[in-house]
Design an enzyme around this catalytic site. Structure first.
Site, short mmCIF file in Angstrom:
data_model
loop_
_atom_site.label_atom_id
_atom_site.label_comp_id
_atom_site.label_asym_id
_atom_site.label_seq_id
_atom_site.Cartn_x
_atom_site.Cartn_y
_atom_site.Cartn_z
N ASP A 334 8.87 -56.95 -88.47
CA ASP A 334 8.84 -56.25 -89.74
C ASP A 334 10.28 -56.23 -90.26
O ASP A 334 11.22 -56.45 -89.49
CB ASP A 334 8.31 -54.82 -89.54
CG ASP A 334 8.34 -54.03 -90.82
OD1 ASP A 334 7.87 -54.55 -91.84
OD2 ASP A 334 8.86 -52.90 -90.80
N ASP A 526 8.22 -50.55 -86.89
CA ASP A 526 8.60 -49.14 -86.71
C ASP A 526 7.79 -48.17 -87.53
O ASP A 526 7.86 -46.97 -87.29
CB ASP A 526 10.09 -48.96 -87.06
CG ASP A 526 10.33 -48.99 -88.55
OD1 ASP A 526 9.74 -49.84 -89.23
OD2 ASP A 526 11.11 -48.14 -89.05
N ASP A 530 2.86 -50.50 -89.47
CA ASP A 530 2.94 -51.51 -88.41
C ASP A 530 2.00 -51.21 -87.24
O ASP A 530 1.84 -52.06 -86.36
CB ASP A 530 4.37 -51.60 -87.87
CG ASP A 530 5.37 -52.05 -88.93
OD1 ASP A 530 5.01 -52.94 -89.72
OD2 ASP A 530 6.48 -51.50 -88.98
#
Length: 634
Positions: A334, A526, A530
């Site tokens: 990410d 995080d 996600d």
């Protein structure tokens, strides 16, 4: 008593009743969870006591009956596993138990039972995954909503009773319970938990509002467009459930060597019996062929690897994850909070006219101290870091989603968006922004004073981490983000990643990870957005220092320190742990085969074989414990 010796208090004097009760509860819980281990230890103690008091026959009967009973019970499960096509090391263990009982080696039979049950308990502890993926998601989900009736009165109702078409009041700092459309003129929302974007997002009348986002500092109204079960936040929870349930359990590492090792042991034992015409030779061979090294080598190595990782601030939730980490071929990241720091900072000051950069920043920070906006903290931190004076004000006013006005050090200061500042000052110049930047405009005494450029900086070690992963054998690296393509491309170039997927929803990330061919796939994230992809990836790694609890619970690995380099370190620990585990198994196999050959020729009696086997166990355990320490770097 030695007069010079200081007085020491007995532990029982200082241990509180609560602590003693907790210890007792833990012991009882362990006995309930692993009753076979506890019962075997009890039988060993009783049989040993009987043998020491001269009641050897009674000790033999007790141990033999117990060992055969355990073998029979385990045999039923073994047969069921074989019928399902699962061959394990239990076959050789059960044969060893029966043969040692048959030749009167009852202590050896109990040791085999203990190692069988204890090894499984140890492996279960190492591989037992914490099933709490949804706890933080469910705790964060709002349970009630504030509905406004036609008469203007507000009532608090359960979220499940919210219907499409209802008008809800979202209070400051409150989580939006369901999806809706903005009725208020404007509002500011923290969408980082769902989209991964660290900067606040402004919504205006008619714009969609996503459930799970956090309202800013002003109360506002939304029109409900979806019930709780159909809203975005509930869909994320469902994705995490589905992803967690779809994970296949890891096969015990030792079982991969079970069939060939069992065949070799039985063939050697059978040949020894046939050639010597002595049935005791069969038992003597199997005594030294007990599968204790295979049962405990891998769990001990996995526990060692997990312990080493924990010392480095990396929590690995199960032994199977270490195995997957050691074989990772694709790494996906990410962007926000993972490759970047996850919080905006001041990047540059562009003063206008005769204003100095220090004056612009000082007065901007003075006004921003009365704002609850996320950018305000970054402006104040920057001013404090430069040692600038921050002035007080007695007439500061925050204009929700737009900015703040305040009189500081005798000057009227306006800080906020370009349109808001342009209403208070002339000649506002729009900043030329690059991807990832956000501009904060400042006016002083009705004159445009300059611009503060903010950025969520890429981590300094992002490129080094990606490079380290490639050196560890990870062939592909990519970015999966909900941010704009231009911003993601900028971060990708800085991190050395060429494959970038942007503008993704949580379900898009899940689809992409599921479709990847070069596996195992490692995913690093995080945010709550996600959580689904972390759960469905072969290895999900959560940046837990500043990330969401939901991501940490869904992940297989949680990094407790804010250091991206720990991702590469976790892969290195997984590779080293797997290497040591397999090495330990082969040490046990080679030593056991050597002892079996000697026993087949009659050089090792049963008692000596049992003692020799313990040395083999010790050798494998000591080697497996090497996973606790850092290996030599190439």
């Amino acid at each position: 008593m030695d007069a010079t010796r200081p007085h020491t208090t007995d532990a029982s004097e200082t241990t509180s009743p609560v602590a003693r009760a907790s210890t007792q509860f833990s012991l009882v819980a362990a006995i309930r969870r692993y009753p076979l281990v506890a019962l075997t230890l009890l039988v060993l103690v009783v049989a040993g006591s009987l043998a020491l008091t001269g009641l050897g026959a009674a000790a033999q009967w007790l141990a033999s009956i117990y060992a055969i009973a355990v073998a029979f019970h385990q045999g039923i499960g073994m047969v069921k596993d074989i019928l399902r096509g699962h061959w394990g090391i239990d076959i050789l263990a059960l044969t060893a138990i029966v043969s040692t009982v048959a030749v009167g080696e009852y202590i050896a039979s109990l040791i085999i039972v203990l190692m069988l049950s204890g090894g499984e308990a140890l492996e279960d502890f190492a591989a037992g995954r914490a099933q709490r993926e949804l706890r933080s998601l469910l705790e964060r989900a709002p349970l009630s909503a504030h509905r406004e009736g036609p008469d203007g009165l507000t009532e608090e109702i359960p979220v499940a009773e919210v219907e499409v078409g209802d008008v809800l009041i979202i209070k400051p700092a409150e989580v939006v319970p369901v999806d809706g459309t903005m009725l208020s003129d404007s509002g500011s929302f923290d969408e980082s938990a769902l989209t991964g974007e660290s900067l606040p997002v402004d919504r205006f009348a008619g714009d969609p509002v996503i459930s799970g986002t956090v309202n800013g500092s002003a109360a506002l109204h939304i029109l409900v467009t979806a019930k709780e079960s159909d809203s975005q936040y509930s869909r994320i929870i469902a994705l995490v459930k589905e992803a967690a349930d779809s994970k296949a359990p890891m096969v015990r590492l030792a079982d991969r060597y079970a069939v060939p090792f069992t065949i070799v042991a039985l063939v050697l034992a059978g040949m020894a019996w046939f050639l010597s015409k002595d049935p005791a030779r069969f038992a003597e061979v199997l005594v030294v062929a007990t599968p204790c090294p295979l049962l405990i080598a891998a769990p001990v190595a996995f526990l060692g690897g997990m312990s080493r990782a924990a010392k480095a601030g990396i929590i690995v939730k199960n032994g199977g994850t270490l195995e997957q980490l050691g074989r990772v071929k694709t790494a996906a990241f990410d962007k926000t909070g993972t490759l970047t720091g996850g919080h905006p900072t001041l990047e540059a000051i562009t003063p206008a006219g005769n204003f100095s950069a220090d004056r612009v920043l000082s007065l901007a920070a003075s006004a921003e101290q009365y704002s609850s906006h996320v950018l305000a903290a970054a402006v104040i931190d920057a001013a404090q870091a430069q040692g600038l004076e921050i002035y007080s004000s007695n007439n500061a006013v925050e204009h929700a989603t737009n900015g703040v006005t305040a009189t500081c050090d005798g000057s009227v200061v306006v800080v906020g968006k370009s349109a808001f500042v342009a209403q208070q000052a002339n000649n506002v110049v729009l900043a030329a922004l690059v991807p990832g930047q956000l501009a904060v405009y400042v006016a002083i005494d009705g004159v445009f004073a300059g611009t503060l450029l903010m950025r969520d900086h890429i981590r300094e070690n992002s490129a080094a981490t990606v490079s380290a992963l490639h050196s560890l054998g990870v062939r592909h690296a990519m970015i999966l983000t909900g941010d704009a393509q231009s911003t993601a491309d900028h971060v990708g170039r800085a991190a050395g990643i060429t494959e970038i997927r942007a503008n993704l929803l949580p379900e898009d990330k899940v689809t992409i990870v599921n479709s990847m061919l070069d596996r195992p796939v490692l995913m690093v994230g995080d945010g709550i957005n996600d959580a689904p992809v972390l759960a469905v990836a072969d290895v999900g790694i959560a940046m837990g220092a500043k990330g969401s609890t939901a991501a940490s619970e869904s992940a297989d690995v949680v990094i407790l320190v804010d250091d991206l380099a720990k991702v590469a370190q976790s892969v290195e620990i997984g590779q080293r742990t797997m290497k040591i585990a397999i090495q330990s198994i082969w040490i046990g196999i080679i030593l056991s085969v050597g002892l079996m050959i000697l026993a087949a020729f009659g050089y090792i009696p049963a008692v000596a074989g049992a003692l020799a086997q313990e040395l083999v166990d010790l050798a494998t355990i000591l080697n497996a414990l090497r996973a606790l320490v850092v290996g030599r770097r190439k």
